[in-house]
Write an enzyme that holds these catalytic residues in place. Structure first.
Site, PDB file in Angstrom:
ATOM      1  N   GLU A   1      -5.280   7.441   0.449  1.00  0.00           N
ATOM      2  CA  GLU A   1      -5.694   6.748   1.671  1.00  0.00           C
ATOM      3  C   GLU A   1      -4.621   6.727   2.767  1.00  0.00           C
ATOM      4  O   GLU A   1      -4.918   6.946   3.937  1.00  0.00           O
ATOM      5  CB  GLU A   1      -6.098   5.294   1.362  1.00  0.00           C
ATOM      6  CG  GLU A   1      -6.569   4.575   2.619  1.00  0.00           C
ATOM      7  CD  GLU A   1      -6.925   3.115   2.436  1.00  0.00           C
ATOM      8  OE1 GLU A   1      -6.818   2.594   1.310  1.00  0.00           O
ATOM      9  OE2 GLU A   1      -7.317   2.488   3.438  1.00  0.00           O
TER      10      GLU A   1
ATOM     11  N   ARG B   1     -23.934  -2.219  -2.328  1.00  0.00           N
ATOM     12  CA  ARG B   1     -23.151  -1.960  -1.108  1.00  0.00           C
ATOM     13  C   ARG B   1     -24.086  -1.275  -0.125  1.00  0.00           C
ATOM     14  O   ARG B   1     -24.445  -0.119  -0.305  1.00  0.00           O
ATOM     15  CB  ARG B   1     -21.963  -1.069  -1.446  1.00  0.00           C
ATOM     16  CG  ARG B   1     -20.966  -0.903  -0.309  1.00  0.00           C
ATOM     17  CD  ARG B   1     -19.754  -0.103  -0.780  1.00  0.00           C
ATOM     18  NE  ARG B   1     -18.661  -0.167   0.142  1.00  0.00           N
ATOM     19  CZ  ARG B   1     -17.727  -1.111   0.136  1.00  0.00           C
ATOM     20  NH1 ARG B   1     -17.752  -2.073  -0.746  1.00  0.00           N
ATOM     21  NH2 ARG B   1     -16.751  -1.101   1.026  1.00  0.00           N
TER      22      ARG B   1
ATOM     23  N   THR C   1      -7.339  -4.256   0.596  1.00  0.00           N
ATOM     24  CA  THR C   1      -6.111  -4.802   1.218  1.00  0.00           C
ATOM     25  C   THR C   1      -6.360  -6.207   1.776  1.00  0.00           C
ATOM     26  O   THR C   1      -5.496  -7.076   1.697  1.00  0.00           O
ATOM     27  CB  THR C   1      -5.600  -3.858   2.334  1.00  0.00           C
ATOM     28  OG1 THR C   1      -5.441  -2.556   1.774  1.00  0.00           O
ATOM     29  CG2 THR C   1      -4.258  -4.317   2.878  1.00  0.00           C
TER      30      THR C   1
ATOM     31  N   ASP D   1       0.841  -1.197   0.000  1.00  0.00           N
ATOM     32  CA  ASP D   1       0.000   0.000   0.000  1.00  0.00           C
ATOM     33  C   ASP D   1       0.884   1.259   0.000  1.00  0.00           C
ATOM     34  O   ASP D   1       0.686   2.171  -0.806  1.00  0.00           O
ATOM     35  CB  ASP D   1      -0.898   0.045   1.246  1.00  0.00           C
ATOM     36  CG  ASP D   1      -1.850  -1.140   1.362  1.00  0.00           C
ATOM     37  OD1 ASP D   1      -3.070  -0.937   1.377  1.00  0.00           O
ATOM     38  OD2 ASP D   1      -1.374  -2.293   1.445  1.00  0.00           O
TER      39      ASP D   1
ATOM     40  N   ILE E   1      -3.861   0.419  -2.741  1.00  0.00           N
ATOM     41  CA  ILE E   1      -4.397  -0.953  -2.795  1.00  0.00           C
ATOM     42  C   ILE E   1      -5.795  -0.884  -2.218  1.00  0.00           C
ATOM     43  O   ILE E   1      -5.975  -0.669  -1.023  1.00  0.00           O
ATOM     44  CB  ILE E   1      -3.538  -1.968  -1.997  1.00  0.00           C
ATOM     45  CG1 ILE E   1      -2.174  -2.144  -2.649  1.00  0.00           C
ATOM     46  CG2 ILE E   1      -4.268  -3.320  -1.932  1.00  0.00           C
ATOM     47  CD1 ILE E   1      -1.314  -3.255  -2.036  1.00  0.00           C
ATOM     48  N   ASP E   2      -6.769  -1.008  -3.075  1.00  0.00           N
ATOM     49  CA  ASP E   2      -8.141  -1.072  -2.600  1.00  0.00           C
ATOM     50  C   ASP E   2      -8.462  -2.551  -2.441  1.00  0.00           C
ATOM     51  O   ASP E   2      -8.220  -3.345  -3.345  1.00  0.00           O
ATOM     52  CB  ASP E   2      -9.077  -0.420  -3.631  1.00  0.00           C
ATOM     53  CG  ASP E   2     -10.530  -0.490  -3.190  1.00  0.00           C
ATOM     54  OD1 ASP E   2     -10.785  -0.377  -1.975  1.00  0.00           O
ATOM     55  OD2 ASP E   2     -11.400  -0.655  -4.064  1.00  0.00           O
TER      56      ASP E   2
ATOM     57  N   ASP F   1      -6.324   5.310  -4.112  1.00  0.00           N
ATOM     58  CA  ASP F   1      -6.313   4.169  -3.196  1.00  0.00           C
ATOM     59  C   ASP F   1      -5.257   3.211  -3.758  1.00  0.00           C
ATOM     60  O   ASP F   1      -5.483   2.545  -4.768  1.00  0.00           O
ATOM     61  CB  ASP F   1      -7.697   3.502  -3.169  1.00  0.00           C
ATOM     62  CG  ASP F   1      -7.815   2.486  -2.045  1.00  0.00           C
ATOM     63  OD1 ASP F   1      -6.771   2.016  -1.551  1.00  0.00           O
ATOM     64  OD2 ASP F   1      -8.963   2.158  -1.682  1.00  0.00           O
TER      65      ASP F   1
ATOM     66  N   HIS G   1     -18.574  -4.692   5.692  1.00  0.00           N
ATOM     67  CA  HIS G   1     -18.544  -3.550   4.771  1.00  0.00           C
ATOM     68  C   HIS G   1     -19.870  -3.346   4.057  1.00  0.00           C
ATOM     69  O   HIS G   1     -20.101  -2.299   3.462  1.00  0.00           O
ATOM     70  CB  HIS G   1     -17.450  -3.738   3.701  1.00  0.00           C
ATOM     71  CG  HIS G   1     -16.062  -3.733   4.246  1.00  0.00           C
ATOM     72  ND1 HIS G   1     -14.956  -3.856   3.451  1.00  0.00           N
ATOM     73  CD2 HIS G   1     -15.602  -3.598   5.521  1.00  0.00           C
ATOM     74  CE1 HIS G   1     -13.854  -3.814   4.209  1.00  0.00           C
ATOM     75  NE2 HIS G   1     -14.230  -3.662   5.459  1.00  0.00           N
TER      76      HIS G   1
ATOM     77  N   ASP H   1     -12.434   5.037  -2.562  1.00  0.00           N
ATOM     78  CA  ASP H   1     -12.996   3.694  -2.744  1.00  0.00           C
ATOM     79  C   ASP H   1     -14.022   3.632  -3.868  1.00  0.00           C
ATOM     80  O   ASP H   1     -14.511   2.548  -4.198  1.00  0.00           O
ATOM     81  CB  ASP H   1     -13.678   3.217  -1.453  1.00  0.00           C
ATOM     82  CG  ASP H   1     -12.678   2.690  -0.432  1.00  0.00           C
ATOM     83  OD1 ASP H   1     -11.616   2.184  -0.839  1.00  0.00           O
ATOM     84  OD2 ASP H   1     -12.957   2.785   0.784  1.00  0.00           O
TER      85      ASP H   1
END
Ligand SMILES: Nc1ncnc2c1ncn2[C@@H]1O[C@H](COP(=O)(O)O)[C@@H](OP(=O)(O)O)[C@H]1O
Ligand SMILES: [Mg+2]
Ligand SMILES: [Mg+2]
Ligand SMILES: [Mg+2]
Length: 355
Positions: free
Chosen positions: A70, A283, A140, A47, A137-138, A135, A242, A296
């Protein structure tokens, strides 16, 4: 006349491509240098390293632009071992194509500069001017378990997404490949995997194979037409924390969707539906207090809309990227082909008791 945002698009794609070399290297190493952030979520050397490489390219090419990223360097300042590890990765990562590497320019000068460059991503964002969202690494958690992850970069102008790029190293190159999460924790075979999705406002969306050198040729992508809900597929986060997965199951059932959801980490979900490998992304908020982060969603939002989709929150409002670092005025995300988005939203609101 040059095409609007052509240079921003080229630099963004190359920067993502270069940073993906670093994340793939970390992915194949056993120790990923994982540390915990204040909110107990994981962050890895991948990241930090990817964030440094991408911001270095933005700093060189667009020095006046603000960046909302991020990660921040506080943990690296406190841990010499960690920052040396990242520096070692960052300085050794170059695109194989010298011309492409030259376009990115600059780079990170030394360990001190590494910390500085990571912290250039601390802008508060907002509704005025040019702001990149990053981001590195979206997903992670997906990255750590060998699932999907994405390097996500987008350009906002006065709060509107103008350019969106998602690098997805673990997705199949083939746009027609079905929506599956077949990559396992022990996966070590990159053959046939790695794709970059891109979009520019008003210019459509594309996908191209992720390469180790310059940019490969892109193909236009479009969402699939949903003729029958019974055969539609929907995707959602792997993480039950999430997105509310029992509500999404009720929504799917009410819509007449017969297949179980495909649970996939990261904005790879947006890219997958944009190319017609899946149809709908839900989501649903799990708490009243969590605010979604702009990095994100910004890239994925534009890529889906440019591929013929509609993206709103559960209240039917477009995602508002101009509020700051978070999507404070939104709640959840509903992404679907424009023709059926209204139908999906109706059922979401019914199940969530919003109407
Ligand atoms: N309670 C929560 N609700 C919704 N999203 C959350 C969350 N906690 C963390 N996230 C975000 O979910 C992202 C991953 O998306 P997904 O769940 O679709 O794979 C994380 O990105 P990072 O992995 O970049 O930290 C993180 O920002
Ligand atoms: Mg993320
Ligand atoms: Mg991340
Ligand atoms: Mg994170």
């Amino acid at each position: 006349m040059t095409t609007p945002y052509a240079r921003e698009l080229e630099i963004a794609q190359l920067a993502v491509q270069r940073a993906a070399l670093l994340t793939k290297r970390v992915f194949h190493e056993k120790a990923k240098g994982t540390v915990s952030k204040d909110d107990a979520s994981p962050v890895t050397v991948g990241d930090f390293g990817a964030q440094a490489l991408i911001i270095a390219a933005l700093r060189h090419n667009f020095p006046g632009d603000a960046i909302v990223a991020e990660e921040e360097a506080a943990q690296l300042r406190a841990d010499a071992g960690l920052r040396e590890l990242i520096w070692g990765l960052v300085k050794g990562t170059r695109l194989e194509d010298e011309e492409a590497e030259g376009l990115l320019g600059g780079g990170v000068r030394d360990v001190e500069d590494l910390l500085e460059v990571v912290d250039l991503g601390r802008s508060e964002g907002g509704r005025v001017g040019r702001v990149w969202t990053l981001d590195p690494i979206d997903g992670t958690k997906g990255f750590l378990r060998g699932g999907q992850y994405a390097l996500a970069l987008a350009l906002l102008e006065d709060g509107d997404v103008k350019v969106g790029v998602l690098g997805c190293p673990n997705l199949p190159v083939d746009d027609a490949a079905p929506l599956t999460v077949d990559i396992g924790a022990n996966q070590s075979d990159d053959e046939g995997r790695g794709v970059i999705f891109s979009a520019v406002i008003g210019q459509g969306a594309t996908s191209r194979p992720l390469s180790t050198g310059g940019l490969t040729e892109g193909k236009n992508i479009k969402m699939k037409e949903v003729t029958e809900m019974a055969s539609a597929s929907f995707c959602e986060s792997v993480e039950a924390g999430h997105s509310n997965q029992s509500e999404s199951a009720q929504i799917a059932q009410k819509l007449g969707i017969t297949k179980p959801s495909v649970r996939m980490d990261s904005q790879a979900k947006y890219g997958s539906i944009a190319r017609g490998a899946g149809d709908i992304y839900l989501r649903l908020p799990t708490s009243k207090t969590y605010q979604e982060k702009i990095w994100d969603h910004a890239g994925g939002d534009l890529i889906v809309r440019e591929a013929g989709g509609q993206v709103t929150d559960t209240k039917g409002r477009r995602l508002d990227f101009g509020v700051g670092r978070t999507l404070a005025s939104n709640s959840g995300v509903i992404a679907a082909p424009a023709a059926v988005h209204g139908q999906v939203l109706d059922v979401v609101q019914e199940v969530l008791g919003l109407k």
